[in-house]
Write a protein that holds these residues in place. Structure first.
Motif, PDB file in Angstrom:
ATOM      1  N   MET A  68      -1.824  -1.120  -3.865  1.00  0.00           N
ATOM      2  CA  MET A  68      -2.948  -0.227  -3.615  1.00  0.00           C
ATOM      3  C   MET A  68      -2.395   1.176  -3.380  1.00  0.00           C
ATOM      4  N   TYR A  69      -3.005   2.172  -4.011  1.00  0.00           N
ATOM      5  CA  TYR A  69      -2.596   3.562  -3.840  1.00  0.00           C
ATOM      6  C   TYR A  69      -3.739   4.318  -3.195  1.00  0.00           C
ATOM      7  N   THR A  70      -3.478   4.924  -2.038  1.00  0.00           N
ATOM      8  CA  THR A  70      -4.506   5.698  -1.349  1.00  0.00           C
ATOM      9  C   THR A  70      -4.349   7.171  -1.711  1.00  0.00           C
ATOM     10  N   SER A  71      -5.454   7.846  -1.911  1.00  0.00           N
ATOM     11  CA  SER A  71      -5.421   9.225  -2.399  1.00  0.00           C
ATOM     12  C   SER A  71      -6.434  10.084  -1.652  1.00  0.00           C
ATOM     13  N   LYS A  72      -5.997  11.277  -1.269  1.00  0.00           N
ATOM     14  CA  LYS A  72      -6.883  12.274  -0.659  1.00  0.00           C
ATOM     15  C   LYS A  72      -7.207  13.297  -1.729  1.00  0.00           C
ATOM     16  N   GLU A  73      -8.458  13.350  -2.182  1.00  0.00           N
ATOM     17  CA  GLU A  73      -8.846  14.163  -3.321  1.00  0.00           C
ATOM     18  C   GLU A  73      -9.945  15.154  -2.934  1.00  0.00           C
ATOM     19  N   ILE A  74      -9.947  16.280  -3.606  1.00  0.00           N
ATOM     20  CA  ILE A  74     -10.975  17.305  -3.372  1.00  0.00           C
ATOM     21  C   ILE A  74     -11.936  17.301  -4.548  1.00  0.00           C
ATOM     22  N   GLU A  75     -13.198  17.064  -4.280  1.00  0.00           N
ATOM     23  CA  GLU A  75     -14.247  17.075  -5.296  1.00  0.00           C
ATOM     24  C   GLU A  75     -15.300  18.086  -4.861  1.00  0.00           C
ATOM     25  N   GLY A 133      -4.795   7.926   3.957  1.00  0.00           N
ATOM     26  CA  GLY A 133      -5.646   6.800   4.338  1.00  0.00           C
ATOM     27  C   GLY A 133      -4.961   5.455   4.366  1.00  0.00           C
ATOM     28  N   LYS A 134      -3.626   5.417   4.367  1.00  0.00           N
ATOM     29  CA  LYS A 134      -2.927   4.131   4.351  1.00  0.00           C
ATOM     30  C   LYS A 134      -3.104   3.389   5.670  1.00  0.00           C
ATOM     31  N   THR A 135      -2.776   4.086   6.764  1.00  0.00           N
ATOM     32  CA  THR A 135      -2.913   3.438   8.075  1.00  0.00           C
ATOM     33  C   THR A 135      -4.364   3.103   8.369  1.00  0.00           C
ATOM     34  N   GLU A 136      -5.280   3.976   7.943  1.00  0.00           N
ATOM     35  CA  GLU A 136      -6.704   3.698   8.134  1.00  0.00           C
ATOM     36  C   GLU A 136      -7.124   2.436   7.399  1.00  0.00           C
ATOM     37  N   THR A 137      -6.488   2.194   6.233  1.00  0.00           N
ATOM     38  CA  THR A 137      -6.781   0.970   5.478  1.00  0.00           C
ATOM     39  C   THR A 137      -6.370  -0.266   6.276  1.00  0.00           C
ATOM     40  N   LEU A 138      -5.157  -0.220   6.867  1.00  0.00           N
ATOM     41  CA  LEU A 138      -4.709  -1.349   7.690  1.00  0.00           C
ATOM     42  C   LEU A 138      -5.620  -1.535   8.901  1.00  0.00           C
ATOM     43  N   THR A 139      -5.990  -0.430   9.512  1.00  0.00           N
ATOM     44  CA  THR A 139      -6.855  -0.514  10.697  1.00  0.00           C
ATOM     45  C   THR A 139      -8.200  -1.127  10.339  1.00  0.00           C
ATOM     46  N   GLN A 140      -8.735  -0.741   9.181  1.00  0.00           N
ATOM     47  CA  GLN A 140     -10.023  -1.299   8.763  1.00  0.00           C
ATOM     48  C   GLN A 140      -9.915  -2.795   8.505  1.00  0.00           C
ATOM     49  N   VAL A 192       1.575  -4.520   3.349  1.00  0.00           N
ATOM     50  CA  VAL A 192       2.639  -3.661   3.863  1.00  0.00           C
ATOM     51  C   VAL A 192       2.410  -2.240   3.371  1.00  0.00           C
ATOM     52  N   VAL A 193       2.319  -1.286   4.301  1.00  0.00           N
ATOM     53  CA  VAL A 193       2.272   0.136   3.958  1.00  0.00           C
ATOM     54  C   VAL A 193       3.697   0.658   3.915  1.00  0.00           C
ATOM     55  N   VAL A 243       0.855  -1.184   0.000  1.00  0.00           N
ATOM     56  CA  VAL A 243       0.000   0.000   0.000  1.00  0.00           C
ATOM     57  C   VAL A 243       0.892   1.236   0.000  1.00  0.00           C
ATOM     58  N   ILE A 244       0.712   2.119  -0.992  1.00  0.00           N
ATOM     59  CA  ILE A 244       1.492   3.348  -1.091  1.00  0.00           C
ATOM     60  C   ILE A 244       0.542   4.528  -1.145  1.00  0.00           C
TER      61      ILE A 244
END
Length: 642
Positions: A580-587, A243-250, A563-564, A236-237
């Motif tokens: 997996m690529y986590t992204s913080k986006e503004i819409e 949201g990487k750590t949040e992904t592992l936590t979930q 692995v993050v 995970v990158i």
């Protein structure tokens, strides 16, 4: 897993017996074998008109290629399905040089004709006649992506040997009129969208090739929104706070039996306290009072400790799956797999502790002096001796029987191993179903005993004074009924444990952290998932690229590993099965957290809602600080090297 056959012939040449090509049979073969990609590789010739006809007719990916007669061997050269006119011109140069049987081109001529060979997929005959020479393989180096073999047995052997080329098995079939039987030699490869670059990327890792779909990794849904992961190694990158750590936590919250190594959890903080904590982990001291109180329970634990329900479950699953596969392959058994010992089960060899204890009890009655009169009043000593002799003879007999069984087991094991090496048939795994059920009952009983034991109480309470004389201390211990004489020795010496590195010196703080990480990863074998958050935050790159990456790759063969990372040593060098690529986006006015995923070889990563992102760009930005920084840094390293 994609199924491919990159070696087939559609044009008769001087290297073939004559045959009439059938497009209809080729379509039938592709459909019957459920192929995802093929390559047309005729001997020393490329027919552009025929290739275009084939490419138009088939639903699968079709690559243009050519099988070239090199000096002392054949090599497949496969191109992307583009710039076909240019490819035909280059292959025509090969055709003009090889006109009669025995003609060939040299490696230098191959370079001269095709130029940059990095643009092609090169697969020589390796464990297949006529095989290319080792000298040629060394000369071409990393330009060669894999080696073609001619049997499943050779495939399996080479797949286990890191010193050999990644093996592939292809049909080498002549597609002709009147074909009644299609070949079964194809290779499965773990990649996403099929392209020449994705095939080359996947062939770099021998763990990504297999002879059946079930032997490789597969994708499974991990979240309710449809997000998937690989059953193998996932990386995970993404940018910070995306949201990487949040992904592992979930994953940790949604899944059962998860091993989660959180960021900085193993890094050294305070040296004194950390060293104490580390040493306590290595050698945990138990109170003598608790030992005495729990001695009966300790015996229960000692019995249950060797029971591993998960291992038993895997053994039963392996037994059933191999039994089914063996039944499915029954018609294909060869002379080796038909041998009676091929699927023979071994004798159960167990120590008879009860008989040994019984003999000890009888001998105690014979040797006892203190209570001799009472014993003689009820039992004649001669009868006791006769009983002891008979029991000892029975013990010898049982020991001899166990020795014979062990000897036979060694022979059976050796024969089965040698038979397995000579056949590709599935060997039914051994499992003792009776023992599995007994151990299952032991676990149930252990749970019941533990629940009864968990009643709060004070087991001992007393103030202890110090003694200057060891003998006075011993007398005090003896007079105090709280201690067991057989345990007195524990109170006269304190044993401390010290961990040394490979050079014999006391480990440093960083080495302690490395040791704990490896132990944590090894411990993950008892879990169903392994999650690691940014290991590079605590460890150096050499350690990560060596021991850590190797252990993660090995354990990912048996469970999903996630692995993050921001580090290229982990993210790129580890050869992940899925990313997996986590992204913080503004819409608009809202912040949206989105996950993109796919295979490392995919050009684009996709989100569950249909968005796409460039794989190369995000990987470079995340792991290498951008392409420009990567190029500059690489140039700097080259300057130092030169």
């Amino acid at each position: 897993m994609k199924k491919i056959d990159l070696h087939m012939h559609t044009v008769p040449t001087i290297s073939d017996a004559h045959f009439d090509f059938s497009l209809e049979k080729l379509e039938e073969y592709v459909k019957t074998a459920e192929l995802d990609a093929i390559a047309i590789t005729n001997h020393d010739v490329f027919d552009l008109a025929q290739f275009r006809e084939i490419d138009k007719a088939l639903d699968c990916i079709v690559f243009p290629g050519i099988e070239i007669n090199l000096a002392k061997g054949h090599i497949l050269l496969i191109s992307e399905n583009e710039n076909l006119d240019e490819f035909q011109i280059k292959t025509q140069a090969v055709t003009e040089k090889i006109k009669v049987i025995g003609d060939f081109i040299s490696v230098d001529e191959l370079f001269h004709i095709f130029g940059d060979l990095n643009k092609y997929l090169l697969i020589p005959h390796y464990e297949k006649k006529p095989s290319i020479s080792r000298q040629t393989v060394d000369q071409m180096g990393e330009l060669i992506s894999a080696g073609e073999v001619d049997s499943p047995k050779k495939f399996i052997r080479l797949a286990k040997d890191d010193t050999e080329l990644t093996p592939v098995l292809f049909s080498d079939v002549r597609i002709r009129e009147g074909m009644r039987k299609f070949p079964s030699k194809q290779t499965y490869i773990d990649c996403g969208n099929i392209s020449l670059s994705s095939l080359k990327h996947s062939l770099r890792d021998r763990n990504k090739v297999a002879l059946s779909r079930s032997d490789g990794n597969s994708l499974f849904q991990i979240f309710d929104d449809g997000q998937k992961l690989s059953t193998g190694l996932n990386v995970v990158i993404g940018a910070r706070s995306s949201g990487k750590t949040e992904t592992l936590t979930q994953i940790s919250n949604d899944c059962d039996n998860v091993k989660y190594i959180q960021q900085f959890s193993l890094v050294q903080r305070d040296d004194v306290n950390y060293e104490k904590e580390f040493n306590d982990d290595v050698a945990r001291k138990k109170s003598i009072f608790a030992d005495k109180h729990l001695t009966p329970f300790k015996n229960v634990i000692d019995d249950v400790l060797n029971v591993d329900i998960r291992v038993n479950q895997r053994k039963v699953e392996d037994y059933l799956s191999t039994l089914l596969r063996s039944a499915e392959e029954a018609e294909k058994f060869d002379a080796f797999s038909k041998v009676a010992l091929f699927n023979e089960t071994q004798f159960e060899v167990a120590q008879d502790k009860g008989l040994g204890n019984l003999i000890g009890s009888v001998r105690q009655l014979i040797d006892n002096i203190e209570y001799r009169e009472i014993i003689d009043k009820h039992i004649d000593v001669n009868n006791l001796k006769a009983l002891a002799l008979e029991l000892i003879e029975l013990l010898w007999s049982k020991a001899y029987e166990r020795k014979k069984r062990s000897f036979v087991n060694d022979i059976v094991r050796d024969v089965k191993s040698k038979l397995q090496l000579r056949t590709s048939a599935t060997q039914v795994k051994d499992v003792d179903l009776y023992r599995v059920m007994i151990e299952h009952r032991k676990v149930l009983k252990f749970n019941q005993i533990t629940q009864l034991l968990q009643t709060e109480k004070v087991i001992f309470q007393e103030n202890i004074q110090e003694y200057a004389s060891p003998y006075k201390y011993l007398i005090a211990l003896k007079e105090n009924g709280a201690w067991t004489p057989s345990e007195f020795y524990k109170y006269f010496a304190c044993i401390e444990y010290e961990i040394l590195n490979k050079d014999g010196f006391k480990v440093s703080g960083g080495e302690r952290s490395e040791f704990r990480l490896l132990q944590e990863i090894k411990d993950a074998q008892n879990f169903d998932y392994l999650l690691i958050d940014e290991p590079e935050s605590s460890f150096d790159n050499l350690f990560l690229k060596g021991e850590a990456n190797q252990m993660l790759k090995e354990i990912s063969k048996t469970m999903p590993v996630v692995v993050v990372t921001h580090n290229s040593t982990v993210g790129a060098s580890i050869n992940a099965d899925y990313i997996m690529y986590t992204s913080k986006e503004i819409e608009g006015d809202e912040i949206v957290y989105r996950r993109y995923s796919g295979y490392p070889s995919d050009k684009e990563l996709c989100s569950v809602d249909g968005k796409t992102i460039n794989n190369f760009q995000v990987t470079m930005n995340t792991l290498e600080a951008g392409e420009e920084a990567y190029v500059d840094r690489r140039g700097g390293y080259e300057s130092i090297k030169n």
